[in-house]
Design a protein around this motif. Structure first.
Motif, PDB file in Angstrom:
ATOM      1  N   ALA A  10      25.899  38.255  43.882  1.00 34.10           N
ATOM      2  CA  ALA A  10      25.318  39.577  44.150  1.00 34.10           C
ATOM      3  C   ALA A  10      26.412  40.625  44.344  1.00 34.10           C
ATOM      4  CB  ALA A  10      24.428  39.509  45.389  1.00 34.10           C
ATOM      5  N   GLY A  11      26.181  41.803  43.757  1.00 34.76           N
ATOM      6  CA  GLY A  11      27.084  42.931  43.957  1.00 34.76           C
ATOM      7  C   GLY A  11      28.279  42.993  43.031  1.00 34.76           C
ATOM      8  N   PHE A  20      25.307  48.009  31.273  1.00 32.59           N
ATOM      9  CA  PHE A  20      25.811  46.897  32.074  1.00 32.59           C
ATOM     10  C   PHE A  20      27.251  47.176  32.480  1.00 32.59           C
ATOM     11  CE2 PHE A  20      27.771  42.746  32.672  1.00 32.59           C
ATOM     12  CZ  PHE A  20      26.861  42.137  33.522  1.00 32.59           C
ATOM     13  N   ARG A  21      27.561  47.023  33.760  1.00 34.68           N
ATOM     14  CA  ARG A  21      28.919  47.282  34.268  1.00 34.68           C
ATOM     15  C   ARG A  21      29.291  46.278  35.335  1.00 34.68           C
ATOM     16  NH1 ARG A  21      30.274  52.860  32.970  1.00 34.68           N
ATOM     17  NH2 ARG A  21      32.335  52.451  33.792  1.00 34.68           N
ATOM     18  N   LEU A  22      30.564  45.895  35.355  1.00 39.11           N
ATOM     19  CA  LEU A  22      31.107  45.161  36.487  1.00 39.11           C
ATOM     20  C   LEU A  22      31.344  46.174  37.601  1.00 39.11           C
ATOM     21  CD1 LEU A  22      33.743  42.873  34.741  1.00 39.11           C
ATOM     22  CD2 LEU A  22      31.485  42.232  35.588  1.00 39.11           C
ATOM     23  N   LEU A  23      31.202  45.738  38.844  1.00 44.25           N
ATOM     24  CA  LEU A  23      31.421  46.616  39.995  1.00 44.25           C
ATOM     25  C   LEU A  23      32.650  46.147  40.766  1.00 44.25           C
ATOM     26  CD1 LEU A  23      27.745  46.875  41.280  1.00 44.25           C
ATOM     27  CD2 LEU A  23      29.032  48.583  39.961  1.00 44.25           C
ATOM     28  N   GLY A  24      33.552  47.062  40.982  1.00 37.56           N
ATOM     29  CA  GLY A  24      34.734  46.779  41.780  1.00 37.56           C
ATOM     30  C   GLY A  24      34.742  47.687  42.993  1.00 37.56           C
ATOM     31  N   PHE A  35      38.791  43.670  41.690  1.00 32.08           N
ATOM     32  CA  PHE A  35      37.697  42.848  41.204  1.00 32.08           C
ATOM     33  C   PHE A  35      38.208  41.417  41.196  1.00 32.08           C
ATOM     34  CE2 PHE A  35      35.109  40.468  38.315  1.00 32.08           C
ATOM     35  CZ  PHE A  35      33.840  40.898  38.644  1.00 32.08           C
ATOM     36  N   PRO A  36      37.508  40.483  41.838  1.00 25.42           N
ATOM     37  CA  PRO A  36      36.263  40.718  42.535  1.00 25.42           C
ATOM     38  C   PRO A  36      36.432  41.765  43.627  1.00 25.42           C
ATOM     39  CG  PRO A  36      36.778  38.370  42.460  1.00 25.42           C
ATOM     40  CD  PRO A  36      37.944  39.103  41.920  1.00 25.42           C
ATOM     41  N   ARG A  37      35.331  42.372  43.929  1.00 28.49           N
ATOM     42  CA  ARG A  37      35.316  43.463  44.892  1.00 28.49           C
ATOM     43  C   ARG A  37      35.864  43.015  46.238  1.00 28.49           C
ATOM     44  NH1 ARG A  37      30.274  45.977  44.958  1.00 28.49           N
ATOM     45  NH2 ARG A  37      30.734  46.756  47.017  1.00 28.49           N
ATOM     46  N   GLU A  38      36.372  43.960  46.968  1.00 25.92           N
ATOM     47  CA  GLU A  38      36.849  43.758  48.338  1.00 25.92           C
ATOM     48  C   GLU A  38      36.050  44.705  49.201  1.00 25.92           C
ATOM     49  OE1 GLU A  38      38.024  42.564  51.466  1.00 25.92           O
ATOM     50  OE2 GLU A  38      39.382  41.709  49.974  1.00 25.92           O
ATOM     51  N   ASP A  39      35.484  44.216  50.277  1.00 21.67           N
ATOM     52  CA  ASP A  39      34.629  45.073  51.102  1.00 21.67           C
ATOM     53  C   ASP A  39      35.128  45.273  52.527  1.00 21.67           C
ATOM     54  OD1 ASP A  39      32.610  45.680  49.159  1.00 21.67           O
ATOM     55  OD2 ASP A  39      31.908  43.625  49.349  1.00 21.67           O
ATOM     56  N   VAL A  55      33.025  51.113  42.800  1.00 16.93           N
ATOM     57  CA  VAL A  55      33.229  51.844  41.543  1.00 16.93           C
ATOM     58  C   VAL A  55      32.819  50.960  40.365  1.00 16.93           C
ATOM     59  CG1 VAL A  55      35.097  53.332  42.363  1.00 16.93           C
ATOM     60  CG2 VAL A  55      35.651  51.112  41.399  1.00 16.93           C
ATOM     61  N   PRO A  56      32.129  51.561  39.375  1.00 13.06           N
ATOM     62  CA  PRO A  56      31.861  50.802  38.151  1.00 13.06           C
ATOM     63  C   PRO A  56      33.160  50.704  37.354  1.00 13.06           C
ATOM     64  CG  PRO A  56      30.963  53.016  37.986  1.00 13.06           C
ATOM     65  CD  PRO A  56      31.536  52.878  39.367  1.00 13.06           C
ATOM     66  N   LEU A  57      33.437  49.546  36.792  1.00 15.14           N
ATOM     67  CA  LEU A  57      34.660  49.341  36.023  1.00 15.14           C
ATOM     68  C   LEU A  57      34.427  49.705  34.557  1.00 15.14           C
ATOM     69  CD1 LEU A  57      35.832  45.925  37.531  1.00 15.14           C
ATOM     70  CD2 LEU A  57      36.387  48.254  38.289  1.00 15.14           C
ATOM     71  N   SER A  58      35.506  49.875  33.833  1.00 12.64           N
ATOM     72  CA  SER A  58      35.434  50.182  32.401  1.00 12.64           C
ATOM     73  C   SER A  58      34.625  49.118  31.683  1.00 12.64           C
ATOM     74  CB  SER A  58      36.831  50.227  31.789  1.00 12.64           C
ATOM     75  OG  SER A  58      37.620  51.211  32.399  1.00 12.64           O
ATOM     76  N   ARG A  59      33.846  49.534  30.693  1.00 13.76           N
ATOM     77  CA  ARG A  59      33.034  48.585  29.919  1.00 13.76           C
ATOM     78  C   ARG A  59      33.871  47.862  28.862  1.00 13.76           C
ATOM     79  NH1 ARG A  59      28.915  49.175  26.886  1.00 13.76           N
ATOM     80  NH2 ARG A  59      28.098  47.234  27.661  1.00 13.76           N
TER      81      ARG A  59
END
Length: 148
Positions: A10-11, A20-24, A35-39, A55-59
């Protein structure tokens, strides 16, 4: 009962098809992207930033490296021993704007014979696993150009 689509993690990604976007995450203090995201805190050892923004990462990105997975993972990794092993290509993709490399499987049907270092690829939705109730979703990398 409908078949549910559930992100494997998730996330880490959002959207469908062309959106569709990866989230960082990005540290506003030093602008490092993760990425993987750090929270919880900035992973940059030279930064003391404590707040991070999604932030959405480049496609698209360029292949930095790739390999194929030709063997079944050993224990303790989960692998259905009843089914035949299907090799897949694993791609490391450099996202130039974010200055990071993101790993992921190649889209179904894409093999190492189809790939070259420097080739442009795009992130697309993928399926990690399906069972009777759930489709576990993930991301894949797919070439944007056809290799001659």
């Amino acid at each position: 009962m409908p078949h549910s689509r559930t992100p494997a993690v998730a996330g880490w990604f959002t959207g469908e098809n062309d959106d569709f976007r990866l989230l960082g995450t990005r540290c506003p203090s030093c602008t490092a992207v993760f990425f993987p995201r750090e929270d919880t805190h900035c992973r940059n050892p030279h930064c003391e930033g404590a707040s991070l923004e999604e932030v959405p990462l480049s496609r698209t990105g360029r292949i930095w490296s790739y390999t194929d997975s030709r063997y079944r993972p050993p224990s303790p990794y989960v692998s259905d021993r009843e089914l035949p092993w299907e090799p897949y290509a694993l791609i490391a993709v450099e996202l130039q704007a974010e200055r990071i490399v993101v790993l992921g499987q190649a889209a179904p049907g894409v093999t190492v014979a189809d790939l070259t270092v420097g080739m442009e690829v795009e992130v697309v939705p993928g399926v990690l696993h399906e069972d009777a109730e759930t489709t576990w979703t993930t991301w894949h990398w797919r070439p944007t150009e056809v290799r001659a």
